[in-house]
Design a protein around this motif. Structure first.
Motif, PDB file in Angstrom:
ATOM      1  N   VAL A  18       0.357  -4.023  -5.641  1.00 41.29           N
ATOM      2  CA  VAL A  18      -0.623  -4.573  -4.699  1.00 41.29           C
ATOM      3  C   VAL A  18      -0.759  -6.078  -4.900  1.00 41.29           C
ATOM      4  CG1 VAL A  18      -3.036  -4.524  -3.969  1.00 41.29           C
ATOM      5  CG2 VAL A  18      -1.863  -2.399  -4.538  1.00 41.29           C
ATOM      6  N   GLU A  76       0.823  -1.208   0.000  1.00 39.24           N
ATOM      7  CA  GLU A  76       0.000   0.000   0.000  1.00 39.24           C
ATOM      8  C   GLU A  76       0.860   1.262   0.000  1.00 39.24           C
ATOM      9  OE1 GLU A  76      -0.522  -2.633   1.793  1.00 39.24           O
ATOM     10  OE2 GLU A  76      -2.545  -3.310   1.341  1.00 39.24           O
ATOM     11  N   ALA A 126      -0.302  -0.425 -10.039  1.00 36.38           N
ATOM     12  CA  ALA A 126      -1.119  -0.933  -8.935  1.00 36.38           C
ATOM     13  C   ALA A 126      -1.258  -2.448  -9.015  1.00 36.38           C
ATOM     14  CB  ALA A 126      -2.499  -0.275  -8.962  1.00 36.38           C
ATOM     15  N   PHE A 140      -0.535   4.187 -13.927  1.00 39.28           N
ATOM     16  CA  PHE A 140      -0.723   4.006 -12.489  1.00 39.28           C
ATOM     17  C   PHE A 140      -1.514   2.727 -12.210  1.00 39.28           C
ATOM     18  CE2 PHE A 140      -3.244   4.756  -8.589  1.00 39.28           C
ATOM     19  CZ  PHE A 140      -2.197   4.857  -7.693  1.00 39.28           C
ATOM     20  N   ALA A 141      -2.517   2.433 -13.044  1.00 38.46           N
ATOM     21  CA  ALA A 141      -3.287   1.208 -12.875  1.00 38.46           C
ATOM     22  C   ALA A 141      -2.384  -0.016 -13.057  1.00 38.46           C
ATOM     23  CB  ALA A 141      -4.437   1.167 -13.882  1.00 38.46           C
ATOM     24  N   LEU A 182       2.465   1.768  -3.370  1.00 38.79           N
ATOM     25  CA  LEU A 182       1.524   2.240  -4.376  1.00 38.79           C
ATOM     26  C   LEU A 182       1.307   3.746  -4.259  1.00 38.79           C
ATOM     27  CD1 LEU A 182      -0.420   1.572  -6.656  1.00 38.79           C
ATOM     28  CD2 LEU A 182      -2.177   1.106  -4.941  1.00 38.79           C
ATOM     29  N   TYR A 227       4.213   5.592  -5.550  1.00 39.12           N
ATOM     30  CA  TYR A 227       4.318   5.579  -7.002  1.00 39.12           C
ATOM     31  C   TYR A 227       3.268   6.457  -7.684  1.00 39.12           C
ATOM     32  CZ  TYR A 227       7.895   3.421  -9.714  1.00 39.12           C
ATOM     33  OH  TYR A 227       9.058   3.223 -10.397  1.00 39.12           O
ATOM     34  N   TYR A 277       1.252   6.059   5.441  1.00 40.34           N
ATOM     35  CA  TYR A 277       0.651   6.472   4.170  1.00 40.34           C
ATOM     36  C   TYR A 277       0.955   7.945   3.880  1.00 40.34           C
ATOM     37  CZ  TYR A 277      -2.133   2.189   4.768  1.00 40.34           C
ATOM     38  OH  TYR A 277      -2.529   0.887   4.944  1.00 40.34           O
ATOM     39  N   CYS A 324      -2.821   7.731 -16.033  1.00 39.28           N
ATOM     40  CA  CYS A 324      -3.746   6.943 -15.213  1.00 39.28           C
ATOM     41  C   CYS A 324      -3.654   5.456 -15.547  1.00 39.28           C
ATOM     42  CB  CYS A 324      -5.175   7.441 -15.408  1.00 39.28           C
ATOM     43  SG  CYS A 324      -5.502   9.047 -14.654  1.00 39.28           S
ATOM     44  N   TYR A 362       6.329   4.570 -15.358  1.00 39.91           N
ATOM     45  CA  TYR A 362       5.628   3.409 -14.818  1.00 39.91           C
ATOM     46  C   TYR A 362       6.190   2.100 -15.353  1.00 39.91           C
ATOM     47  CZ  TYR A 362       2.158   6.168 -12.388  1.00 39.91           C
ATOM     48  OH  TYR A 362       1.552   7.023 -11.510  1.00 39.91           O
TER      49      TYR A 362
END
Length: 288
Positions: free
Chosen positions: A137, A93, A133, A129-130, A96, A99, A152, A126, A245
């Motif tokens: 994760v 978490e 993730a 980033f996905a 993420l 990042y 966090y 975006c 990324y």
């Protein structure tokens, strides 16, 4: 130097950062701040040698002290916040959140003179980033928990620090890239002081450990900062932000090839998302 060439040079930093996890694993059991001290010392020393061989030492004397303070804070602050965040919150978490920096670079770049943020840049960032993730994760089910809010928050500060450093570096376009050597040495000094205060000194236990530490200082925590400086100052910062990324994707692939991590369908999905995001962002820049 053309804008495209500077962008390609800047992207080589992403390729070097993709080896960060592999070499960090190999450098165990060296504690983080001591590792920072050694690696930044190597990177800074090499930068000074390069400046001396190219006659750039005189330029370093002309750089303002505020610029050196800014650069040292960027390099040291990012790593200190990152390591602290991962100690105070679950790694997946916190990693993420940290990042978010490539997405923030794309967003903040729209505030720079001569830059224009297009919808393609935002969509590409975006998607990237996905993809990150999916990798970071993975299949974890712990989720975000209130007890880790401090960790966090540090991870978010970490993302803001590196994105702010990268975007503001463009405003320092007249500052020679060799000044990064002083940034590295100052970060090494700060890391060394904190190491003595907070950590127990533990050196690499075998040849693989020493080679990994040397490789970190030469590449991901050395040369990478110099080529990144060229990229964010002279290249397409929006493409660089989206393409960054690729680092967690390539990092995971390197671990798979080294048989440290196992391959998965998540890697394939992440590859499609990150590659697709980079292509969309690149097309937005070319259309501009």
């Amino acid at each position: 130097m053309t804008r495209m060439r500077a962008t390609v040079i800047g992207f080589s930093a992403v390729l070097l950062w993709s080896l960060l996890a592999l070499f960090t694993v190999g450098s165990a059991p060296v504690p983080p701040l001591l590792l920072n001290t050694i690696c930044f010392s190597i990177g800074g020393t090499l930068g000074l040698i390069w400046a001396w061989s190219t006659g750039g030492l005189r330029q370093l004397r002309e750089v303002r002290w505020t610029t050196y303070l800014f650069g040292a804070f960027g390099l040291f602050g990012y790593h200190a916040l990152y390591f602290s965040a991962l100690r105070m919150a679950p790694a997946a978490e916190a990693g993420l959140i940290a990042y978010l920096w490539p997405l923030l670079i794309v967003l903040f770049s729209g505030l720079l003179p001569g830059e224009h943020l297009r919808i393609g840049h935002l969509i590409g960032a975006c998607l990237g980033f996905a993809g990150a993730a999916v990798i970071i994760v993975g299949g974890g089910e712990s989720g975000f928990q209130a007890q880790y809010l401090v960790g966090y928050a540090l991870a978010l500060l970490c993302a803001l620090t590196w994105s702010g450093y990268s975007v503001l570096s463009r405003r320092l376009g007249d500052t020679p890239t060799s000044s990064v050597a002083i940034f590295c040495l100052a970060a090494a000094l700060a890391s060394g002081v904190l190491h003595l205060a907070l950590e127990e000194t533990t050196w690499p236990s075998n040849a693989i450990g020493w080679v990994s530490v040397l490789a970190l200082g030469l590449g991901p925590v050395g040369l990478a900062f110099y080529v990144w400086d060229i990229g964010v100052k002279r290249g397409d910062i929006q493409i660089l932000g989206t393409a960054s990324y690729a680092a967690p994707l390539l990092s995971t692939l390197a671990l798979v090839l080294a048989q440290i991590a196992a391959p998965s369908w998540g890697l394939a999905i992440a590859a499609l998302l990150i590659t697709g995001g980079a292509v969309i962002a690149a097309r937005a820049s070319l259309n501009r």
